[in-house]
Structures are given as structure tokens and as C-alpha cells.
Design a protein around this motif. Sequence first.
Motif, PDB file in Angstrom:
ATOM      1  N   ILE A 114      -3.982   1.870  -5.237  1.00  0.00           N
ATOM      2  CA  ILE A 114      -2.589   1.962  -4.809  1.00  0.00           C
ATOM      3  C   ILE A 114      -2.197   0.640  -4.165  1.00  0.00           C
ATOM      4  CG2 ILE A 114      -0.944   3.186  -3.354  1.00  0.00           C
ATOM      5  CD1 ILE A 114      -2.792   5.633  -3.568  1.00  0.00           C
ATOM      6  N   SER A 125       0.493   3.798   1.389  1.00  0.00           N
ATOM      7  CA  SER A 125       1.801   3.286   0.996  1.00  0.00           C
ATOM      8  C   SER A 125       2.832   3.578   2.069  1.00  0.00           C
ATOM      9  CB  SER A 125       2.242   3.929  -0.321  1.00  0.00           C
ATOM     10  OG  SER A 125       3.540   3.515  -0.674  1.00  0.00           O
ATOM     11  N   ASP A 169       3.662   0.291  -4.747  1.00  0.00           N
ATOM     12  CA  ASP A 169       3.616   1.649  -5.273  1.00  0.00           C
ATOM     13  C   ASP A 169       4.219   2.654  -4.299  1.00  0.00           C
ATOM     14  OD1 ASP A 169       2.297   0.560  -7.429  1.00  0.00           O
ATOM     15  OD2 ASP A 169       0.324   1.321  -6.858  1.00  0.00           O
ATOM     16  N   SER A 170       4.606   3.793  -4.844  1.00  0.00           N
ATOM     17  CA  SER A 170       5.094   4.913  -4.042  1.00  0.00           C
ATOM     18  C   SER A 170       4.128   6.073  -4.180  1.00  0.00           C
ATOM     19  CB  SER A 170       6.471   5.351  -4.524  1.00  0.00           C
ATOM     20  OG  SER A 170       7.415   4.352  -4.309  1.00  0.00           O
ATOM     21  N   ALA A 181       0.824  -2.194  -2.575  1.00  0.00           N
ATOM     22  CA  ALA A 181       1.934  -2.155  -1.620  1.00  0.00           C
ATOM     23  C   ALA A 181       3.271  -1.837  -2.290  1.00  0.00           C
ATOM     24  CB  ALA A 181       2.020  -3.487  -0.885  1.00  0.00           C
TER      25      ALA A 181
END
Length: 88
Positions: free
Chosen positions: A23, A46, A27-28, A25
Motif C-alpha cells: 500500500i 493510508s 493509495d486509498s 501513500a
Amino acid sequence: MSTLHIFSKPLSHYCNNMLANLITAQDSVLLVSDACYNSRQFKQFSSALFLLKEDAEARDISLSHNESALDYRQFVELTLNAKNTITW
């Protein structure tokens, strides 16, 4: 937005080291079902963290001031705006 990660199980079900490497930075993260119980722990992956409103309400989870709840329409919009979607 790069990738939308959708989690449905508590964080203990997943390998934290693996998630931290996958994951980014940009990404959601969307929490649905029982993953809503661990919203504070998922925050480490996140800053764009969302909970499905209906699932949080069904589990009587009160959101803190820095957590965002989405309804199903917003969930669909988030999915459509993501370059990739991964359901864990």
C-alpha cells in the motif's frame, strides 16, 4: 488515486509487513464488514481511509473526527475513480 484497497476482515487476518509494502501513500483504503472494527490500526497504511457507512452503523462503530464514512453511491464513485482495485 492509484489503487483502492478494500478490506473485509480484521487486521489480524492479514500480514502487516506485506500490507506495508503493497500500500503506497497515493493509495486509498476502504474498510467494509468486520474490517471496520480495526479502523485505527488500518490508518497506518493510508491517510485516505474510508469506512462503509452501513457496515460501521451495523456494528455500532462510532467514527472519530478524522474518519470518513461512505455510502454505497460514494463507494461506487471511489471504485470508478481508482486506477486499480484490490479486494483482500
